[in-house]
Scaffold this active site. Sequence first.
Site, short mmCIF file in Angstrom:
data_model
loop_
_atom_site.label_atom_id
_atom_site.label_comp_id
_atom_site.label_asym_id
_atom_site.label_seq_id
_atom_site.Cartn_x
_atom_site.Cartn_y
_atom_site.Cartn_z
N HIS A 283 0.80 -1.21 0.00
CA HIS A 283 0.00 0.00 0.00
C HIS A 283 0.83 1.27 0.00
O HIS A 283 0.28 2.36 -0.08
CB HIS A 283 -0.90 0.00 1.24
CG HIS A 283 -0.14 0.00 2.54
ND1 HIS A 283 0.64 -1.06 2.92
CD2 HIS A 283 -0.03 0.92 3.52
CE1 HIS A 283 1.19 -0.78 4.10
NE2 HIS A 283 0.82 0.41 4.47
N CYS A 284 2.16 1.15 0.08
CA CYS A 284 2.99 2.35 0.25
C CYS A 284 3.97 2.58 -0.91
O CYS A 284 3.86 3.55 -1.64
CB CYS A 284 3.78 2.26 1.56
SG CYS A 284 2.78 2.50 3.03
N ILE A 285 4.95 1.69 -1.02
CA ILE A 285 6.12 1.98 -1.86
C ILE A 285 5.79 2.16 -3.33
O ILE A 285 6.36 3.04 -3.99
CB ILE A 285 7.21 0.90 -1.65
CG1 ILE A 285 7.59 0.84 -0.17
CG2 ILE A 285 8.45 1.22 -2.46
CD1 ILE A 285 8.54 -0.26 0.18
#
Length: 447
Positions: A283-285
Amino acid sequence: MHEAKVVPGEGRLKQVLLDKIAAKAAVVGIYGLGYVGLPLALRFAEMGFRVIGFDVDPTKIQKIEAGESYINHIDPARIVSAVRAGLLSATTDFGLTGQADALIICVPTPLGAHMEPDMSYVVGTIQAIQPHLRPGHLMSLESTTYPGTTEDLVVPALAAAGLEVGVNGFAVFSPEREDPGNPNFTTHTIAKVVGGHTEACLEVGAALYSQVITQVVSVKSTRVAEMAKLLENIYRSVNIGLVNELKVVCDRMGVDIWEVIDAAKTKPFGFTAFYPGPGLGGHCIPIDPFYLTWKAREYGLHTRFIELAGEINNGMPEYVVGKVMEALNDHGKALRGARILVLGLAYKKNVDDARESPSAELIKLLTERGAHVDYSDPHIASFPVKRKYKYEMVGVELTPETLASYDCALLATDHDRFDYASILEHSHLVVDTRGKYRGEHPKVTKA
């Protein structure tokens, strides 16, 4: 930092809220009960706070009420305990916002079709909250986003409700730092960065999180906190992009990139090991760096490192498919019509989270090229519904007979629950994107 006006009674509501937090009498509202919100809600409840969890998904509400966990690494016993103690409840009714004192937003911030920020979840949540705002509310945004979001969205919402930020309403940004599946760090042991819109906001926000997090790191503005989270993820994205590029170079040169990394990381200073893979997931990188890329354009700047790293990482699934084709060709088979078993659907090992997983893109690319593709993942029983990928697939059980029925096993996620000796023994061919098989083996192709 904005200075709050000096008005009669200033500080009274702030002190009331601080006293409620210190006495654990403050009610905490958590908006979004996913991989960030649910662990945070449980932590507050376990520390004695009453928590109201808000989510638009009624299935999550039902599971919480029943004491069931829908996230693999969260023990359902924790939910049962919190619910039975009367410290955790869950609802789809945002009208209950008025019962809470602290409002913590933990909703997704994905990318749109053209790599632009999709703030619809944050905006929708704030719009649902706004009619129920009252004096004394603290609103904290945890969703990763571009610098200036708190000023652009949270502060105006408080103001529109008639609250003066820093006086009788408080706004902070405190980025989530969850790492699902990491046994070494939990919600309360990961340092929490907090930035306030005013000094009073920061004081209240830091006081709240200090009750449940071991270390709170206060910074002077919400923009600093917003940028800090982006830097964390950009750092990883750029370094993973670098090592993915080196993997391709090493492969062409006949050098084992995994052995190179093992050698380099023996240096006790100046080097941090990053590892290549089939692409970026989670969900981030894969997402957050492009929030800064988008925002930087507003200032006439181009974030070349970020964009280049994204280009390299996004191209890795194509590279892996090319290696599958080569491996099949070396064994006298074509990709079209081949039976491929993708090992691992989650974006990283030992979790049940398939968000932005490169495995989904691998399945898409292999299917488009005429292969028959299945997957096996001990943590994900069926292919989850995604905006970009819509497959009606159920994971297959990994047995010697199953492995032998496929032309190629593509190791995409290195779960600990996989029996790697059995995979090697019973597969006709293994394409390894995670470096699990070291040295040379006639069945193994490294990708």
